[in-house]
Write a protein that holds these residues in place. Structure first.
Motif, PDB file in Angstrom:
ATOM      1  N   GLN A   1       0.842  -1.181   0.000  1.00  0.00           N
ATOM      2  CA  GLN A   1       0.000   0.000   0.000  1.00  0.00           C
ATOM      3  C   GLN A   1       0.883   1.238   0.000  1.00  0.00           C
ATOM      4  O   GLN A   1       1.984   1.226   0.536  1.00  0.00           O
TER       5      GLN A   1
ATOM      6  N   ASN B   1      -1.564   5.134   2.905  1.00  0.00           N
ATOM      7  CA  ASN B   1      -2.476   4.099   3.387  1.00  0.00           C
ATOM      8  C   ASN B   1      -1.803   3.102   4.326  1.00  0.00           C
ATOM      9  O   ASN B   1      -2.404   2.101   4.710  1.00  0.00           O
TER      10      ASN B   1
ATOM     11  N   TYR C   1      -5.773  -0.922  -0.004  1.00  0.00           N
ATOM     12  CA  TYR C   1      -4.821  -2.030  -0.051  1.00  0.00           C
ATOM     13  C   TYR C   1      -4.880  -2.667  -1.434  1.00  0.00           C
ATOM     14  O   TYR C   1      -5.930  -3.153  -1.867  1.00  0.00           O
TER      15      TYR C   1
END
Length: 642
Positions: A166, A170, A188
């Protein structure tokens, strides 16, 4: 599923399976395990309660799935009252998220926690009467030194998907925590092979406390290659999150169920008010599996797949299957089919034990068809000792982990595929890409000799003047001179990398002979394999001066265990060893981290940032650094091209 009951929590845009409540019914009690309402016992009986199996969350068709962080009361053993925890969706561990390779999963982690931490924290000195249970292994806070700074903690959280790919935005960056009433959005990519990942809190300075409070869950990536294999699945595939734990006691010494976090002080002095003392680790007497102390699992006499992860703060588990009737280890009972980041090329039979440091995973198949009607137990053991024996002098007061109760109706033995992953390739010193960037990380002690430190190193000319932070090491027949460029998270960032490129990292541990320290080292966004491990003579390291007086030298090779032989994201570096890993960075970019996964070490400084850029941007950045005299300009940004 044996003994499993739970109340479901609503998760928008996803489906939760294995629940006995209608979706949408949010509650604050995570399960219906029966037990006492008030403290009644100062001891806990092993194998009394069934294993809890977390519900499965499969992302649905909505753009964003919402997962709430909420407080819940969870029973961890029937002889204790329920325990107040911080949880994902009211479950401990949180729901097992089951994602599909190649399908992006977007989630909003909503911090709906209120009040202060449910964890009671104390300091304790390492000394104690022996043999016997040491102070930090005793239940209760008696004799512990209070930590008022922990009592005031409210919920500041940052969710990290460990082993996932990611972008940094994130990744659950430690310094980007959010408070109650706020949410953390994450995406993801799942652009990786089938693997057992896990998600947990990663907030700066309080990761160990937040994980101890309950913020942990499994994340399974599926792909087509794995789905074609005849591996146990459905009710026969079970995650096992293993974690040592301690509990508070009442005035009569009875266990009250409150999570107790004991931090062992280095040295003999009590901490001064407002200051953290040198600290070593946190080791606890009891073992939970899926949030139940010493559970049992009723299994059929057939093959089961166990996705095992060690989520302890410090403790290493050396897991052995023992026949309760004979007390002997069951040799060859476990077949290893995968490590941290996916399947091996072929199954490996484990002679006796699988060792897992914090954050390491093992994908294990046990075929109970060979043991109809038997009771087997999983224990933590020390090499060379009688499996299942109490080993208090080895910091393991109770070796029990869990029990398997095998049904009497025999099923056919399962033969595992001879090939698990046709794409798996061993990385060896001979096939390391010539353009891999080489980096050095020194794991050492501070100038007092009491606290572990992580030094980020840059290679410098051999005629560099000796001084603080200058270390020499003999490798491949030549002396290499390294200079410290960072020692704590807040120091200037010096490691810069190009995404989707190969890297070669040397972790070098030097410690005083009397300090048997170890560090499970985790690199975000990098899949790697171990290509070398060997002993180190670090007698030339002057810890007080922070430099070497003679070069560190390398000794004999140290074996790499089967559970360390596949694709990894975490590797254990024991005292006075060198471990070299080689791997490829993910395609994702941004400022991420590498750190020791003893969470209390991470919280107290053993974590450094590094920046991953698209290759073209990385090239321009290197030019800019060189033009301005920036650190690492001509050496590939504090690294060196092979």
């Amino acid at each position: 599923m044996a003994g499993f009951t739970t109340a479901a929590a609503a998760v928008a845009g996803a489906s939760i399976l294995h629940t006995n409540q209608p979706q949408g019914d949010k509650v604050l009690t995570a399960d219906a395990l029966e037990g006492v309402a008030e403290p009644t016992s100062s001891t806990l009986a092993p194998f009394r309660d069934p294993l809890r199996i977390p519900p499965t969350l499969r992302p649905g068709s909505r753009l964003v799935t919402e997962i709430d962080l909420i407080e819940a009361r969870v029973r961890l053993h029937s002889q204790m009252p329920t325990t107040r925890l911080w949880t994902y969706e009211g479950h401990f561990p949180g729901p097992t998220i089951e994602a599909t390779s190649g399908h992006t999963f977007r989630v909003a982690w909503n911090n709906k926690l209120t009040g202060t931490t449910p964890v009671k924290a104390v300091w304790t000195h390492p000394e104690g009467p022996g043999p016997g249970m040491l102070p930090y292994n005793r239940p209760g806070a008696t004799g512990g030194l209070p930590r008022p700074e922990v009592d005031k903690l409210t919920a500041w959280t940052a969710v990290h998907l460990h082993g996932g790919h990611q972008n940094a935005l994130n990744d659950g960056a430690a310094e980007y925590g959010v408070g109650p009433g706020s949410g953390q959005l994450a995406e993801y990519a799942n652009d990786q092979a089938a693997a057992h990942l896990f998600y947990h809190d990663h907030a700066m300075s309080v990761t160990a406390l937040n994980v101890s409070a309950g913020l942990i869950g499994n994340y399974i990536v599926r792909d087509r290659e794995e789905s074609r294999l005849d591996l146990p699945r459905g009710n026969y595939e079970i995650p096992l999150t293993i974690q040592d734990v301690n509990f508070g006691t009442d005035a009569q010494g009875r266990l009250d169920g409150q999570i107790l976090y004991k931090r062992i002080i280095g040295g003999h002095q009590d901490p001064e008010p407002g200051m953290l003392p040198p600290a070593l680790s946190s080791l606890s007497p009891f073992t939970m599996v899926n949030g139940v102390v010493w559970p049992h699992l009723d299994v059929e006499a057939c093959a089961y797949r166990f996705r095992i992860v060690n989520i302890s703060d410090t403790r290493i588990y050396r897991l052995v299957v023992v026949d309760e009737m004979t007390g002997e280890a069951v040799v060859g009972a476990m077949k290893l089919i995968g490590t941290d980041l996916g399947l091996l090329g072929k199954p490996e039979t484990i002679a006796e034990a699988v060792s897992l440091s914090p954050a390491e995973r093992a994908d294990i198949v046990i075929d109970f068809a060979a043991f109809p009607g038997k009771r087997l137990k999983l224990v933590n053991s020390i090499a060379g000792q009688n499996p299942g024996a109490a080993l208090p002098d080895f910091l393991i007061p109770f070796p029990e982990v869990m029990q398997f109760r095998v049904g009497k109706k025999r099923r056919d033995r399962r033969h595992l595929p001879t090939t698990l992953s046709s794409a798996f390739r061993d990385v060896t010193p001979a096939n390391v890409p010539s353009n891999a960037t080489e980096r050095f990380v020194l794991l050492t002690m501070d100038k007092t000799g009491a606290m572990p430190q992580l030094w980020e190193m840059q290679e410098v000319p051999g005629d560099t003047k000796p001084g603080d932070g200058v270390v020499q090491i003999e490798m491949s027949g030549k002396t290499r001179t390294l200079h410290r460029t960072g020692a704590v998270f807040e120091d200037t960032t010096t490691f810069f990398a190009a995404s989707d490129t190969w890297e070669k990292w040397h972790f070098i541990s030097v410690a005083p002979p009397e300090v048997p320290i170890y560090h499970p080292m985790h690199i975000h966004l990098m899949n790697f394999q171990v290509i070398d491990r060997r002993t180190v003579d670090g007698s030339g390291m002057n810890f007080t001066a922070g430099q070497t007086t003679k070069p560190i030298t390398l000794g004999s090779a140290v074996a790499v265990a089967p559970e360390e032989s596949g694709w990894k994201d975490t590797i254990t570096v024991t005292a006075n060893t060198l471990v070299t890993v080689v791997g490829r960075l993910a395609k994702q970019t941004g400022k991420v981290m590498y750190h020791c996964h003893i969470l209390s070490h991470e919280d107290e400084g053993m974590m450094r940032p590094f920046v991953i850029m698209p290759p073209a941007v990385h090239e321009i950045h290197a030019m800019s650094m060189a033009m301005g005299g920036g650190m690492g300009g001509k050496h590939g940004h504090a690294g060196m091209k092979m």
